[in-house]
Design an enzyme around this catalytic site. Sequence first.
Site, PDB file in Angstrom:
ATOM      1  N   SER A  31       0.828  -1.218   0.000  1.00 51.04           N
ATOM      2  CA  SER A  31       0.000   0.000   0.000  1.00 51.04           C
ATOM      3  C   SER A  31       0.853   1.255   0.000  1.00 51.04           C
ATOM      4  CB  SER A  31      -0.861   0.077   1.266  1.00 51.04           C
ATOM      5  OG  SER A  31      -1.879  -0.841   1.227  1.00 51.04           O
ATOM      6  N   HIS A  62      -3.872   0.730  -5.235  1.00 53.74           N
ATOM      7  CA  HIS A  62      -3.115  -0.356  -5.852  1.00 53.74           C
ATOM      8  C   HIS A  62      -3.354  -0.332  -7.360  1.00 53.74           C
ATOM      9  CE1 HIS A  62      -1.927  -2.830  -2.283  1.00 53.74           C
ATOM     10  NE2 HIS A  62      -2.715  -1.934  -1.749  1.00 53.74           N
ATOM     11  N   HIS A  84      -5.031  -9.361  -1.327  1.00 53.19           N
ATOM     12  CA  HIS A  84      -5.164  -9.575   0.111  1.00 53.19           C
ATOM     13  C   HIS A  84      -6.240 -10.626   0.410  1.00 53.19           C
ATOM     14  CE1 HIS A  84      -3.570  -5.414  -0.200  1.00 53.19           C
ATOM     15  NE2 HIS A  84      -2.902  -5.737   0.898  1.00 53.19           N
ATOM     16  N   TYR A  86      -8.227 -10.428   2.845  1.00 55.18           N
ATOM     17  CA  TYR A  86      -9.456  -9.729   3.261  1.00 55.18           C
ATOM     18  C   TYR A  86     -10.315  -9.295   2.086  1.00 55.18           C
ATOM     19  CZ  TYR A  86      -6.909  -5.294   2.389  1.00 55.18           C
ATOM     20  OH  TYR A  86      -6.194  -4.287   1.814  1.00 55.18           O
ATOM     21  N   GLU A  87      -9.751  -9.274   0.891  1.00 57.00           N
ATOM     22  CA  GLU A  87     -10.557  -8.925  -0.280  1.00 57.00           C
ATOM     23  C   GLU A  87     -11.463 -10.080  -0.687  1.00 57.00           C
ATOM     24  OE1 GLU A  87      -8.324  -6.380  -3.402  1.00 57.00           O
ATOM     25  OE2 GLU A  87      -6.749  -7.403  -2.284  1.00 57.00           O
ATOM     26  N   ALA A 114       2.694  -1.874   4.359  1.00 55.15           N
ATOM     27  CA  ALA A 114       2.395  -0.856   5.361  1.00 55.15           C
ATOM     28  C   ALA A 114       1.974  -1.622   6.610  1.00 55.15           C
ATOM     29  CB  ALA A 114       1.257   0.031   4.878  1.00 55.15           C
ATOM     30  N   MET A 212      -1.787  -6.794   7.356  1.00 54.56           N
ATOM     31  CA  MET A 212      -2.804  -7.682   6.769  1.00 54.56           C
ATOM     32  C   MET A 212      -2.297  -8.397   5.516  1.00 54.56           C
ATOM     33  SD  MET A 212      -5.981  -5.014   7.056  1.00 54.56           S
ATOM     34  CE  MET A 212      -6.153  -3.908   8.470  1.00 54.56           C
ATOM     35  N   SER A 213      -1.002  -8.560   5.406  1.00 59.49           N
ATOM     36  CA  SER A 213      -0.479  -9.172   4.174  1.00 59.49           C
ATOM     37  C   SER A 213       0.796  -9.947   4.486  1.00 59.49           C
ATOM     38  CB  SER A 213      -0.185  -8.069   3.151  1.00 59.49           C
ATOM     39  OG  SER A 213       0.879  -7.235   3.597  1.00 59.49           O
ATOM     40  N   ASN A 236       1.670   3.924  11.086  1.00 63.54           N
ATOM     41  CA  ASN A 236       0.909   4.453  12.232  1.00 63.54           C
ATOM     42  C   ASN A 236       1.301   3.656  13.465  1.00 63.54           C
ATOM     43  OD1 ASN A 236      -0.808   2.391  10.508  1.00 63.54           O
ATOM     44  ND2 ASN A 236      -1.394   2.101  12.649  1.00 63.54           N
ATOM     45  N   HIS A 247      -7.264   4.643   7.046  1.00 59.04           N
ATOM     46  CA  HIS A 247      -6.481   4.335   5.852  1.00 59.04           C
ATOM     47  C   HIS A 247      -5.788   5.580   5.290  1.00 59.04           C
ATOM     48  CE1 HIS A 247      -5.203   2.062   2.390  1.00 59.04           C
ATOM     49  NE2 HIS A 247      -5.831   2.869   1.558  1.00 59.04           N
TER      50      HIS A 247
HETATM   51  N1  HPA Z   1      -2.866  -2.696  11.512  1.00 57.31           N
HETATM   52  C1  HPA Z   1      -2.966  -3.553  10.488  1.00 57.31           C
HETATM   53  N2  HPA Z   1      -2.569  -3.267   9.270  1.00 57.31           N
HETATM   54  C2  HPA Z   1      -2.044  -2.058   9.053  1.00 57.31           C
HETATM   55  C3  HPA Z   1      -1.903  -1.108  10.066  1.00 57.31           C
HETATM   56  C4  HPA Z   1      -2.346  -1.443  11.380  1.00 57.31           C
HETATM   57  O1  HPA Z   1      -2.278  -0.662  12.343  1.00 57.31           O
HETATM   58  N3  HPA Z   1      -1.337  -0.014   9.514  1.00 57.31           N
HETATM   59  C5  HPA Z   1      -1.133  -0.295   8.204  1.00 57.31           C
HETATM   60  N4  HPA Z   1      -1.557  -1.529   7.921  1.00 57.31           N
END
Ligand code: HPA
Length: 272
Positions: A31, A62, A84, A86-87, A114, A212-213, A236, A247
């Site tokens: 991302s 993406h 992903h 989750y998709e 990310a 998440m990847s 973050n 996001h």
């Molecule tokens: N959690 C999960 N996935 C993420 C995060 C997070 O805080 N930041 C960027 N991708």
Amino acid sequence: MSDLHEKLLETTRYLREQGVVEVDVALILGSGLGELAEEIEKATIIKYDGIPNFPVSTVQGHAGQLVYGELSGKKVLAMQGRFHFYEGYPMSSVTFPVRVFASLGVESLIVTNAAGGVGEHFTPGDLMLITDHMNFMGTNPLIGPNDEKIGVRFPDMSQAYDAEYGEIAQAVAKELSIELQKGVYMGLTGPTYETPAEIRMARVLGASAVGMSTVPEVIVGVHSGLRVLGISCITNLAAGMQSSLNHEEVVETTERVKEDFKALVRKIIGRL
Ligand code: HPA
């Protein structure tokens, strides 16, 4: 011939027809980190939706294409956007591109993402060398029949992230005066961000970052004998460590640090 084997033959044949003949390093750009692909010289762009057996990327930010060409003197094949779990894609689709890389004869895989920082010492914008991971996705991409021609039934994950590549990454970061943290990446399915309680759990268990990847792709990479380097952009602080998550912040942070990220990965590629 297994179904997977047939699909891989078809996909690699197509990519070879597009000119993907030799690949030193494959890259999965996470991302907000896809811009590195724009620096690839003599680039051939291959849209995912034209590639036989490839799923189609849906998430914003993406591009959904492969970029093949030269970077830092190496032949590279980059995924601008990944698939992903989750998709809604099955793990077999999430990891299919990595199988394709291995079929093309790729030996080195760089995965980027990310991630949320779990360690108290992180500041958003930090880059982190992934030294190991925890699979908290509740499944494993290797569940199902095993094709012994590809890899063993019970792959050893003791050295999933190549130690020598990690040393190269740290040396390059030092040369570029880029601070490179290191730590353990915990992969969860998403698409929710975690709860503060889940982040406390992650910290107790020894995770440095959550995302998440990456975990499925690395498992399949190891299964296929690829040497893996992983880099997270800590976009973050994880849930409970800052007031809320969104996001937009993830995208903003990758935007802010992309020059360092690109310089680091570009130079690492030259050393692999
Ligand atoms: N959690 C999960 N996935 C993420 C995060 C997070 O805080 N930041 C960027 N991708």
